[in-house]
Design an enzyme around this catalytic site. Structure first.
Site, PDB file in Angstrom:
ATOM      1  N   LYS A1130       3.286   9.774   8.769  1.00 34.66           N
ATOM      2  CA  LYS A1130       4.501  10.418   8.256  1.00 34.66           C
ATOM      3  C   LYS A1130       4.450  11.883   8.641  1.00 34.66           C
ATOM      4  O   LYS A1130       3.495  12.587   8.306  1.00 34.66           O
ATOM      5  CB  LYS A1130       4.632  10.277   6.743  1.00 34.66           C
ATOM      6  N   LYS A1239       6.678   8.210  -6.175  1.00 36.17           N
ATOM      7  CA  LYS A1239       5.582   9.054  -6.654  1.00 36.17           C
ATOM      8  C   LYS A1239       5.440   8.826  -8.157  1.00 36.17           C
ATOM      9  O   LYS A1239       6.274   9.301  -8.941  1.00 36.17           O
ATOM     10  CB  LYS A1239       5.877  10.529  -6.377  1.00 36.17           C
TER      11      LYS A1239
END
Length: 1661
Positions: A1130, A1239
């Site tokens: 990423k 998250k």
């Protein structure tokens, strides 16, 4: 409005009619009855002598003007009694309560109002109850109904009898209502006064006359208030020595009143609405009409609004829509109610019939009406004409017609279901009778009464080939309870035989077992009005019958009572079995009345057994009245036992030793099979009928009784409450299933049968009920129906802190024979019989089976609006679930089982002129994978429940190898956070991590503050958060910690969940992953997926790359990581000047590394839509896995997906969603959105993360777990969560018969940033030998956490629960000494000193959690105010009368106390009464005050009259406290509207128990009276001179103090802006409204308050 008076033969009242009506024309020949409604005529005079009044009668105009007439009585309170099973029990309870007060009257109270209230069954209707007393000599008697503007669907109905006190006078005089308000207290907010405006009471005559400006009000002696969730029976005692009505007089009056009420009350009476008014009218009545006597009422709130207005208008009062008042045996007034008057006798009507057929038919119809059977269902036909003509000609009947006798029969069946009394069916002869058979069978099987009147040919036409002549004798065989073949009418037969036949049939229809009865009525011609002579001698013996309105034969039943404690030996045996049960289960089948539902609820609470409810029980769909779903643990509803039994292991584990079943019908086949194999030692079945309903042959004790009788016998016995582990686990399993169903159903956007079943209950507002069809519809509702629905309304806040906390929803269905025919017709009849808004849910085949019922639907008379929902899956879907579906060919199934069709239901409705709305969605796919195996027996038994012994928090600081990519970082690359350590017995610990960074809304100081608060709450709390991923964490936080979950910062909630999960893993000696998967119903079904053997037990990790540097540098960095083994990357983009530069870097990566790696990019919402599109156009060929958050605006996301064709992932978009996230995710179902980056520390923990991941998987999207630079503690926990998410994804794919999806590479690459760690050992993350990327194994992650040793070198500080210091200081004043009890937290040398002042009834203990949270910021001191806790205030002089504990005195004492404590300034924080003290100190002692915080505080009352009245109110409350004790006072104190939201708080009962510990009641009462807000000097003017900063805090739900707070702020701001000296308004005054809280902010939602106070301190220092 009509007033009715008989002739003057009754001497108690003389009446001069102003206008007489002419004789009323008959509705039908020979019958003189007329329906009259109130007309809008001009005002006319009404004059009549009033009947005697039972209570105090006050002529307000003649009362001597004195200064105390506006002051409240000495004592005013309401005592709430335990709920009663019946109205009779309620009356007994009220009388017992009055006798208790009589034995111990309020000491020293010269005046008072005492109200007793008891909840009675919601089926207790005001209108019916009022009619019980038409023969009583106690007056007035009244009834009113009114629609509430706050809840339009709700009708408030009230009735009452007797008068405790009445007032009359002129409202045009100023302060004329002061005397009324003396007796109506805000502490008893249900007390109302009823009466008339513009009506005058003339004492000398005595007369009642209409007069503008006058009023007449009374407070009833006994009152019944009918609400939508309950009915409240109440009685009121009023005495006042000043008007010579002493306490003894009030008690004597009360006892006399109850003697009459109990003598008049008949629990078995059944009075119809239309019978109410005429039952009061006897003889030849004279009528007068007026248009100005509408019953109105007022309460404390209305009186307060009247006091605030300069003039009083009639519109100020609460008016009734319908009303009725009876002042004496001869005088009554009513408004907007129908009146039926019988002028001529039934005798004349019968004798004037033109032929004997009509005479007999009229006798039959009249007797039906007298029996209360007024609903006639008439099928067209010739032979039945006499019956049809008589029924339609009677003024009290309701008649409906249908051309289809089958539909008509089912319609009558539905009416019987709804009204619990029979409809009368009239048909012609022949096959018209045979068409009734299906409905007769259903009525017989399900015990529904129907009266069948079938016309027949005379005997001479039988067996002679006559048309429509069939054998109708015993036509329905054993399916009817009674049959009689009436001969053709004739003169030679006594007509009374007809009446006794009908009475006998009615008895058989209504006694247990209820059911249909059949009377075959043969008629010769003529069948119409044709004249044919007949001899009236056949009517001999009916003289008495003609003169009254009773049935000819009344069937009476004698009740015998056993001498052995009112119980037989067999019943005692049952009671003993129930008492000894260890694992008892209450199984509730089909019950049909509100009384039964009420009785079951009371019984369930009394037994404390788990309650499994069938959909037809009325308790399966419950509407919450006053609290969060499931909070009331006194009744343990197991709504989803059907799904729990899907698991063989759970089925074997659930082994009740005693089952008590109430109601015979059980819908669930699975439950029935379970009953066959469970073999409890005792199986007790209770139902009204004697029939054997025991298909499993397991019943050991069969009791024939109604539910109330059985419940009464058990509730009189005291059982030891046994909350066994078995009960708790069963409740937990139900919670698992409920939360999983809710998630699975709401996670999908499509319309499915389970979805319809789950959400339909939310539409059942007001008095709505449900009728449900057979086949799959009722099974769906039973399986997927939502057990708890929010029903809280502003207009329904009545006794909200008392049982019941919910309202049952009646659900009816044809489950006798369970056919699919006649359902629409039955539902329409049910709507009329129940007189409620009916929601009918049927399948498409059922609907098509009864389309003739639509003809009945078009006849809208006598019913409320009705909603029919057709679940159209184009055929018989139920057969797809049967064994035949697995063996028969598809062609056979389609043609002969499924009955597939393409019929347009909308066009069928249009043909019958029925409005229809149709959805385009259609599916027969079930969520078959729901909860295959909720829990294994061994694991259920091993679930630990322990108290948390200790909580420890460690602040760590570690070095990073590079700056975080999430934001700015200092040059040292420092990362800080907290390690949370929980410990239970045997030294078992669990670790969690809380480490907020730039992307979190909270910072490290915010987190520390909350953690310190939670340390106190978490310690000693019971750890029962199972199942873990079904809302259990949030529920545990709310119920065990008393904190709204939404108030906890996401990172803190995540860390707390992490610590608890790791603690549970340590207890169970397994990995965190096993804890997660162990509570997942799908995670261990071997038929779904064998994850233990076939999965790698590891997850793939995505590398994180910051794109700083040139394209080549970035490419080389990626190449290096690829060489280490990473296969997914990423890259952070959006940080360069142009998207083109980011695109260039990506091209370079592909050029250097190639296409063997997966690339994701993350723009972090940095780009505009145009920039994102520019980037997308340049990277289309690079095969990106997805681009994360490409646009800054969420509104552009879908547009970007469609125009760029690039796959998109969500991250910040999810983080920004608040509240219930799942419904808000539906806007992102677009297929272009392929992944959700989750998250846990941002979305609020493992629970929320797992929910979001599951939503993603159900919508074919990748779920990626991502870290936020946590240490290895957090990473090791996330690794196991990520593996759990991967397994869920595999399960979903397997269930959907899809290829196994590629596991996601999770965003845990931040481990590369950790140069240092909090532990001494290292978390293992390495390249896979199979070449499938860098991986982390569950085993390694578990091993790391299991052997975790904290590196103390990285710990900055450690703290556990803050220790408080307690001590006392004596402060002396001129007249008294004050021995103050103090609690202190924080560094005693800290110059920042905070003084906390509690409210009335509180102590310093109230502040303990807040003190510990604020301890790092200041020296925090809480005290016990005078009269509270352990503080003492001692008189220094003997003359105690001169000593008053005012707010000013307390403030002066506190000033001296502060001088003892510190030389510096102090910040004062006060709540309620403490807030008034704090404000006084801030305004008058500013030399010592640095700043002040007022929580739910007031500057006092502005005007003298209000202050004077408030002094009296608080004096009255103090008198009540002294007279009745603290327990009774607390009940009344916390019943007020001010505490509505506090009563819903899980800590409410604990708080009340704490309040009851006050020992010095006399001191407490003195403080209440002396520190009254009325005695306090008004500080409104002083606010203009405020010099010290002030923080004003109020609760969002506290409308009163929110308004006061806003006015305070405006007063300060306006003056500060205009003044030239001192700080500006914004700096001087700040106001904060705390969400999810009412008046007691510091209890209801303390965390936002703590944060606000800490930030206020930072501003001050």
């Amino acid at each position: 409005m009509l007033a009715v008076s008989p002739p003057p033969r009754l001497p108690l009242l003389t009446f001069t009619p102003l206008r007489a009506f002419p004789p009323l024309p008959p509705r039908r020949r020979g019958l003189s009855r007329r329906c009259i409604r109130r007309s809008s005529t001009p005002l006319v005079l009404l004059r009549a002598r009033a009947g005697r009044h039972a209570g105090i009668v006050i002529d307000v105009d003649e009362m001597a003007e004195n200064g105390d007439r506006d002051l409240p009585v000495d004592v005013s309170f309401t005592r709430r009694l335990p709920p009663a099973l019946t109205v009779g029990d309620g009356l007994d309870a009220l009388l017992r309560a009055a006798n208790e007060v009589k034995a111990t009257p309020p000491a020293g109270a010269r005046s008072g109002v005492i109200r007793f209230e008891v909840l009675v069954p919601p089926s207790t209707k005001a209108l019916k109850w009022c009619s019980q007393f038409r023969g009583s000599s106690l007056f007035p008697q009244f009834y009113l109904s009114r629609k509430l503007t706050s809840v339009p669907s709700f009708q408030l109905e009230i009735c009452g009898i007797g008068s405790a006190i009445c007032f009359h006078g002129s409202y045009l005089v100023k302060n004329e209502f002061d005397l009324v308000s003396r007796y109506i207290s805000s502490d008893s907010h249900l007390i109302k006064a009823y009466g008339f405006v513009d009506m005058n009471y003339v004492k000398e005559s005595p007369l009642v006359e209409e007069k503008l400006g006058s009023y007449y009000f009374f407070i009833p002696q006994v009152e019944l208030s009918e609400f939508d969730s309950c009915s409240i029976l109440s009685s009121t005692l009023v005495w006042d020595d000043s008007i010579s009505h002493k306490f003894e007089d009030a008690v004597s009056l009360f006892e006399s009143c109850f003697d009459q009420i109990q003598n008049s009350y008949d629990s078995s009476a059944s009075i119809s609405h239309k019978g109410l008014v005429p039952s009061y009218i006897s003889g030849d009545a004279h009528l007068s009409e007026t248009g100005n006597a509408q019953l109105v009422y007022l309460d404390a709130e209305v009186l307060a609004s009247i006091d605030a207005k300069a003039s009083v208008e009639k519109e100020n009062f609460l008016t009734s829509d319908q009303s009725f008042v009876r002042f004496s045996p001869q005088l009554f007034l009513y408004s907007n109610m129908e009146l039926y008057l019988q002028r001529n006798t039934i005798e004349f009507f019968i004798k004037s019939c033109s032929n004997i057929n009509l005479a007999w038919a009229s006798l039959i119809v009249e007797e039906c009406v007298r029996l209360g059977f007024t609903y006639f269902c008439i099928a067209p036909g010739s032979r039945s004409s006499p019956l049809a003509l008589s029924a339609t000609g009677h003024p009290l009947t309701k008649c409906i017609s249908c051309y289809d006798e089958r539909s008509l029969g089912f319609h009558a069946l539905g009416y019987g279901r709804g009204s619990r009394k029979p409809a009368v069916v009239i048909t012609s002869s022949g096959t018209a009778v045979s068409n009734l058979l299906p409905s007769v069978v259903e009525a017989s099987q399900d015990f529904v009464p129907i009266i069948l009147l079938t016309a027949d040919r005379p005997p001479e036409l039988h067996d002679a080939g006559a048309n429509q002549a069939i054998n109708q004798v015993n036509h329905f065989g054993t399916f009817v309870r009674y049959f009689f073949n009436l001969p053709p009418p004739g003169d030679q037969i006594h007509a009374r035989m007809v009446l006794t036949t009908l009475d006998s049939a009615a008895y058989y229809a209504m006694q247990a077992p209820q059911g249909p009865v059949h009377i075959n009525c043969a008629f010769r011609e003529p069948l119409d009005y044709t004249n044919q002579h007949w001899n009236v001698d056949c009517l001999r013996g009916l003289d008495k019958w003609f003169k009254n309105s009773e049935p000819y034969t009344r069937y009476l039943r004698m009740k015998t009572v056993s001498a052995f404690g009112n119980y037989s030996c067999s019943v005692m045996e049952v009671l003993e079995i129930i008492e000894k049960a260890e694992q008892g289960l209450l199984l509730v089948g089909a019950i049909h009345t509100d009384e039964d539902m009420w009785a079951v609820a009371l019984l369930a609470r009394h037994l404390s057994w788990p309650v499994a409810t069938d959909i037809l029980s009325g308790l399966r769909l419950r509407k919450v009245v006053n609290s969060l779903p499931g909070l009331d643990k006194s009744i343990l509803f197991i709504d989803h036992i059907d799904q729990i039994l899907l698991s063989d292991s759970a089925k074997n584990w659930i082994s009740p030793d005693v089952i008590v079943q109430i109601g015979s019908r059980i819908t669930s086949k699975r439950v029935g099979m379970f009953l066959e194999t469970s073999f409890p030692s005792s199986y007790i079945l209770i139902d009204r009928h004697p029939c054997r309903h025991d298909p499993s042959h397991v019943v050991t004790h069969r009791i024939q009784a109604n539910v109330a009788e059985f419940a009464a016998s058990l509730c009189r016995c005291t059982f030891q409450r046994k909350r066994s582990r078995w009960t708790e686990i069963l409740t937990i399993l139900n919670s698992v299933v409920s939360q999983e169903i809710m998630f699975q159903i709401h996670a999908k956007c499509s319309l499915t049968e389970p979805y319809v079943a789950h959400i339909i209950g939310e539409s059942l507002y007001g008095d709505a009920v449900m009728f449900v069809g057979n086949s799959m519809v009722i099974r769906d509702l039973d399986m997927f129906g939502n057990g708890w629905m929010d029903y809280t309304t502003n207009g329904n806040n009545v006794m909200t802190h008392h049982f019941p906390d919910f309202v049952g929803t009646a659900v009816a269905g044809n489950r006798g024979a369970s056919g699919i025919d006649g359902l629409i017709s039955t539902a329409i009849g049910f709507a009329i019989g129940s007189n409620k808004h009916v929601f009918c849910v049927v399948g498409d085949i059922s609907f098509l089976h009864d389309t003739n019922g639509l003809a009945l639907l078009n006849q809208r008379a006598w019913r409320k609006p009705m909603t029919i929902i057709v679940v159209n899956n184009h055929g018989g879907a139920i057969f797809s679930f049967l064994p035949v579906a697995k063996t028969a060919s598809p062609q056979i199934l389609e043609k002969f089982f499924y009955a597939s069709h393409d019929i347009s239901i909308s066009k069928l409705c249009a043909a019958h002129r029925i409005m229809s709305m149709f959805s385009n969605y259609s599916t027969s796919q079930y969520l078959a994978y729901l909860l295959e195996a909720p829990c294994l027996k061994s694991e259920v038994d091993a679930i630990p429940v322990d108290r948390i012994d200790s909580v420890e928090c460690m602040l760590y600081r570690i070095q990073l190898s590079a700056p975080r990519t999430s934001g700015l970082s200092d040059g040292r690359f420092i990362h800080e956070g907290f390690v949370l350590k929980l410990r239970v017995v045997d030294n078992i610990v669990g670790f969690g991590e809380v480490a907020p960074i730039e992307i979190h809304e909270e910072d490290l100081l915010d987190v520390e503050e909350q953690l310190r608060f939670l340390l106190h709450r978490v310690k000693d709390s019971v750890l029962d958060v199972i199942p873990l991923l079904r809302g259990s964490f949030s529920n545990w936080i709310w119920t065990s910690l008393g904190i709204p979950p939404s108030s906890i910062f996401p990172s803190v909630k995540c860390g707390l969940e992490m610590a608890i999960l790791n603690l549970l893993a340590s207890q169970q000696k397994c990995s965190l992953f096993k804890v997660l998967a162990g509570c997942d119903p799908l995670g261990r079904d071997e038929n779904v997926i064998e994850y233990s053997q076939n999965s790698s037990g590891s997850i793939q990790i995505c590398a994180l790359v910051d794109c700083n540097g040139s394209p080549m540098e970035v490419a080389l960095a990626v190449a290096k990581l690829a060489a280490e083994g990473f296969t997914t990357f990423k890259l952070k983009v959006g940080r360069r000047e142009s998207p083109i530069e980011d695109a260039t870097a990506l091209h370079k990566i592909r050029e250097v590394v190639g296409y063997q790696i997966n690339i994701r990019v993350d723009a972090n919402q940095k780009w505009t839509y145009e920039q994102a599109v520019e980037f997308g156009s340049r990277v289309k060929s690079l095969r990106l896995e997805y681009i994360e958050e490409p646009v800054s605006s969420v509104n552009d996301l879908i547009k970007f997906c469609e125009n760029s064709v690039l796959p998109v992932a969500l991250d910040e978009t999810i983080d920004n969603l608040k509240g219930d996230i799942i419904p808000k995710l539906h806007q992102f179902v677009h297929p272009g959105i392929v992944a959700l980056v989750i998250k846990p520390s941002v979305v609020g923990g493992f629970e929320n993360a797992a929910h979001i991941a599951k939503w993603a998987q159900l919508h074919d999207k990748m779920a990626v777990i991502s870290s936020t630079y946590e240490s290895s503690i957090g990473l090791a926990s996330y690794i196991q969560l990520a593996h759990y998410v991967d397994q869920q994804s595999s399960i979903v794919s397997r269930i959907r018969n899809k290829d196994k999806c590629r596991a996601a590479a999770h965003g845990l690459g931040t481990y590369q940033w950790l140069r240092e760690d909090v532990s001494e050992q290292k978390l293992k993350i390495h390249a896979s030998p199979l070449g499938d990327g860098i991986r982390a194994s569950v085993e390694d992650a578990h091993g790391y956490l299991h052997h975790l040793n904290i590196n103390n070198d990285k710990i900055e500080r450690t703290y556990g629960e803050e220790k408080l210091r307690s001590y006392s200081i004596q402060v002396d004043a001129d007249d008294c000494s004050y021995l103050v009890k103090l609690r202190e937290a924080g560094d005693h040398t800290n110059e920042k000193v905070v003084l906390l002042l509690h409210g009335f009834l509180g102590t310093s203990e109230d502040w303990v959690p807040m003190m510990k949270a604020l301890a790092p910021s200041a020296r925090v001191i809480a005290i016990d105010l005078p009269g509270h806790g352990e503080s003492q205030i001692m008189q220094r002089h003997k003359n105690s009368e001169q000593f008053i504990v005012t707010v000013q005195l307390v403030a002066d004492l506190l000033l001296k106390l502060m001088c003892h404590i510190t030389d510096g300034e102090v910040v004062v924080v006060g709540y309620s009464m403490g807030a008034r003290i704090a404000l006084h100190m801030a305004l008058n002692q500013d030399h010592k005050i640095r700043g002040a915080v007022t929580i739910s505080g007031s500057p006092g009352l502005r005007d003298e009259a209000s202050r004077r009245r408030r002094i009296a109110i608080d004096k009255s409350r103090a008198q009540f406290l002294m007279s009745c004790g603290l327990e009774c006072f607390l009940q009344t104190w916390y019943s007020g509207k001010l505490w509505n939201s506090l009563r819903e708080h899980p800590e409410f009962n604990s708080l009340v128990r704490t309040r009851s510990k006050h020992k010095n009641i006399k001191a407490l009462a003195k403080v209440l009276a002396d520190s009254s807000v009325g005695r306090q000097k008004s500080l409104w003017e002083d606010l203009k001179h405020l010099k010290r900063p002030l923080l004003i805090v109020a609760g969002e739900k506290d409308a009163k103090f929110k308004d006061i707070s806003q006015k305070m702020r405006m007063e300060i701001m306006n003056h500060a802006e205009c003044g030239s000296d001192g700080p500006k308004g914004k700096e001087l005054c700040e106001m904060i409204i705390i969400p999810d809280s009412g008046h007691a902010v510091h209890v209801e939602n303390p965390l936002p308050l703590v944060r606000a106070v800490r930030k206020f301190l930072l501003k001050l220092y």
